[in-house]
Motif scaffolding. Structure first.
Motif, short mmCIF file in Angstrom:
data_model
loop_
_atom_site.label_atom_id
_atom_site.label_comp_id
_atom_site.label_asym_id
_atom_site.label_seq_id
_atom_site.Cartn_x
_atom_site.Cartn_y
_atom_site.Cartn_z
N MET A 268 25.55 -7.49 1.68
CA MET A 268 24.99 -8.49 0.81
C MET A 268 24.52 -9.68 1.65
O MET A 268 25.16 -10.07 2.62
N ALA A 269 23.40 -10.22 1.28
CA ALA A 269 22.82 -11.35 2.01
C ALA A 269 23.68 -12.60 1.82
O ALA A 269 24.33 -12.78 0.78
N SER A 270 23.66 -13.44 2.81
CA SER A 270 24.34 -14.72 2.73
C SER A 270 23.73 -15.56 1.60
O SER A 270 22.53 -15.47 1.33
N ARG A 271 24.52 -16.36 0.96
CA ARG A 271 24.05 -17.17 -0.16
C ARG A 271 24.39 -18.63 0.09
O ARG A 271 25.41 -18.94 0.69
N THR A 272 23.52 -19.52 -0.39
CA THR A 272 23.72 -20.96 -0.27
C THR A 272 23.53 -21.58 -1.63
O THR A 272 22.54 -21.32 -2.32
N ARG A 273 24.47 -22.41 -2.03
CA ARG A 273 24.35 -23.12 -3.29
C ARG A 273 23.34 -24.25 -3.12
O ARG A 273 23.32 -24.92 -2.10
N THR A 274 22.49 -24.43 -4.13
CA THR A 274 21.48 -25.48 -4.07
C THR A 274 21.30 -26.07 -5.46
O THR A 274 21.75 -25.50 -6.45
N THR A 275 20.65 -27.19 -5.53
CA THR A 275 20.38 -27.84 -6.81
C THR A 275 18.88 -27.96 -6.97
O THR A 275 18.18 -28.34 -6.03
N VAL A 276 18.39 -27.62 -8.15
CA VAL A 276 16.98 -27.80 -8.47
C VAL A 276 16.88 -28.56 -9.79
O VAL A 276 17.78 -28.52 -10.62
N THR A 277 15.78 -29.25 -9.95
CA THR A 277 15.52 -29.97 -11.19
C THR A 277 14.37 -29.29 -11.90
O THR A 277 13.31 -29.09 -11.31
N LEU A 278 14.59 -28.91 -13.16
CA LEU A 278 13.59 -28.19 -13.95
C LEU A 278 13.35 -28.90 -15.27
O LEU A 278 14.27 -29.54 -15.80
N PRO A 279 12.16 -28.73 -15.82
CA PRO A 279 11.92 -29.25 -17.16
C PRO A 279 12.85 -28.55 -18.16
O PRO A 279 13.18 -27.37 -18.00
N ASP A 280 13.28 -29.28 -19.18
CA ASP A 280 14.23 -28.73 -20.15
C ASP A 280 13.76 -27.43 -20.79
O ASP A 280 14.55 -26.50 -20.95
N ASP A 281 12.48 -27.36 -21.14
CA ASP A 281 11.99 -26.16 -21.81
C ASP A 281 12.01 -24.94 -20.89
O ASP A 281 12.35 -23.84 -21.30
N LEU A 282 11.69 -25.15 -19.62
CA LEU A 282 11.70 -24.05 -18.66
C LEU A 282 13.13 -23.56 -18.42
O LEU A 282 13.39 -22.35 -18.36
N LEU A 283 14.05 -24.48 -18.29
CA LEU A 283 15.46 -24.12 -18.09
C LEU A 283 16.00 -23.37 -19.31
O LEU A 283 16.71 -22.37 -19.16
N ALA A 284 15.66 -23.84 -20.50
CA ALA A 284 16.12 -23.17 -21.71
C ALA A 284 15.60 -21.73 -21.77
O ALA A 284 16.34 -20.80 -22.11
N HIS A 285 14.34 -21.54 -21.42
CA HIS A 285 13.77 -20.20 -21.40
C HIS A 285 14.48 -19.32 -20.38
O HIS A 285 14.83 -18.17 -20.67
N ALA A 286 14.70 -19.84 -19.18
CA ALA A 286 15.36 -19.07 -18.12
C ALA A 286 16.77 -18.68 -18.54
O ALA A 286 17.19 -17.54 -18.34
N ARG A 287 17.50 -19.60 -19.14
CA ARG A 287 18.86 -19.29 -19.59
C ARG A 287 18.86 -18.20 -20.67
O ARG A 287 19.70 -17.31 -20.66
N ALA A 288 17.91 -18.29 -21.57
CA ALA A 288 17.82 -17.30 -22.65
C ALA A 288 17.41 -15.92 -22.11
O ALA A 288 17.85 -14.89 -22.61
N ALA A 289 16.57 -15.91 -21.09
CA ALA A 289 16.06 -14.65 -20.55
C ALA A 289 16.96 -14.04 -19.49
O ALA A 289 16.82 -12.86 -19.17
N ALA A 290 17.89 -14.81 -18.94
CA ALA A 290 18.75 -14.33 -17.85
C ALA A 290 19.63 -13.18 -18.33
O ALA A 290 20.36 -13.32 -19.31
N PRO A 291 19.55 -12.04 -17.65
CA PRO A 291 20.36 -10.89 -18.05
C PRO A 291 21.85 -11.20 -17.90
O PRO A 291 22.29 -11.61 -16.84
N GLY A 292 22.58 -11.04 -18.97
CA GLY A 292 24.02 -11.31 -18.93
C GLY A 292 24.35 -12.76 -18.69
O GLY A 292 25.46 -13.08 -18.27
N GLY A 293 23.38 -13.64 -18.90
CA GLY A 293 23.60 -15.06 -18.68
C GLY A 293 23.63 -15.47 -17.22
O GLY A 293 23.99 -16.60 -16.89
#
Length: 73
Positions: A1-26
């Motif tokens: 498995m590839a190494s992973r790094t935690r990061t923070t991004v800022t997204l518009p509320d509507d885009l984040l809501a869509h991504a959360r709804a579409a994310a498989p298994g949350g």
């Protein structure tokens, strides 16, 4: 498995809501990783197209190095 790094991004509320709804298994991280990999492939496609238009099928590694960088050869 590839190494992973935690990061923070800022997204518009509507885009984040869509991504959360579409994310498989949350799994928002997996959803965003997939989206970034798809974009990476889209960007690489134009480079590959350019290579195909200008190079013969048996192109040497020098041409590939010019297009993709030293790590490819």
């Amino acid at each position: 498995m590839a190494s992973r790094t935690r990061t923070t991004v800022t997204l518009p509320d509507d885009l984040l809501a869509h991504a959360r709804a579409a994310a498989p298994g949350g799994n928002l991280s997996a959803y965003i990783e997939h989206a970034l990999r798809v974009q990476q492939l889209r960007e690489a496609a134009s480079v590959v197209r350019a290579w195909r238009e200008h190079a013969a099928r048996d192109a040497d590694t020098e041409e590939l190095t010019e297009l993709f960088g030293e790590d490819v050869a």
